[in-house]
Design a protein around this motif. Structure first.
Motif: not given
Length: 238
Positions: A170-175
């Motif tokens: 999730l963090w890297w999807l947004v990031g």
């Protein structure tokens, strides 16, 4: 509150040297584009991307790209970085994460500003939807700032939630999605060429990597408590 200690020699090797190299590369590439490639087919193809995007503009996309761009406007990034500087210190009880994000964000900004002074590239020859100086096209500061802030935030969160794969995803999807969306938005709105946002992505990524290597992976910034713990671990190890 324990004061952090600073490894000056490590900082010179892990921070200043790679950032100086990236600065020279960014200015050099900008000068090549503006003084050698500007009248070539490569530059014409670069501008062709903007013409195609401008031809397909709609009111809906105009609104969406405007809101995407606002996510990496300078006031937004500065305020968000300041808030996270304090939040990281309070949550993680050390300065490393805070210093990492500040270094990543402001190093890309400094390199971007230097590049726009030496390599003054004109904006794409299409109607521009945002106000901006006409010769600050290379590199894309919005894009590099988005990578530095959002990918930097994703990296910090990943380091502290590494046991939860779905959270890391999730963090890297947004990031990653936000910088890519901003890169597209800057081209769509006629503010940058494809090569501008491509180098902006690279610039932001390099600044994140340099800051992470120096302050998170091989920290030049430590606290006395951390140094004592590392010394005890070294004595206890066989």
């Amino acid at each position: 509150m324990a004061k952090p200690s600073f490894d000056l020699r490590g900082a010179l090797r892990l921070i200043l040297l790679p950032l100086a190299i990236m600065t020279a590369l960014t200015i050099g590439v900008g000068l090549v584009i503006t003084r050698i490639l500007e009248t070539t087919t490569l530059a014409a193809n670069d501008e062709g991307v903007n013409r195609e995007l401008a031809h397909g503009r709609t009111e809906f996309l105009n609104t969406i790209t405007d809101r995407m761009t606002s996510l990496s406007d300078m006031p937004t990034i500065i305020i968000a970085t300041a808030v996270l500087l304090v939040a990281f210190r309070l949550v993680f009880l050390r300065w490393n994460e805070s210093a990492f994000l500040v270094l990543a964000v402001f190093s890309q900004s400094a390199i971007f500003l230097l590049a726009t002074v030496f390599a003054q590239r004109e904006r794409p020859p299409v109607q521009r939807l945002d106000p901006a100086p006409p010769t600050s096209s290379f590199p894309s500061g919005h894009t590099s700032a988005a990578v530095a802030f959002y990918c930097g935030l994703a990296l910090v969160l990943t380091l502290h939630t590494h046991r939860h794969r779905w959270l890391n995803g999730l963090w890297w999807l947004v990031g990653l999605a936000v910088p890519l969306g901003i890169a597209y938005s800057r081209m769509y709105r006629g503010m940058h060429h494809l090569s501008d946002v491509a180098w902006g992505l690279l610039l932001g990524a390099v600044c994140v990597a340099v800051a992470a290597n120096a302050l998170l992976l091989r920290p030049v910034l430590t606290s006395p408590r951390q140094e004592d713990r590392e010394a005890r671990d070294a004595v206890a190890s066989p």
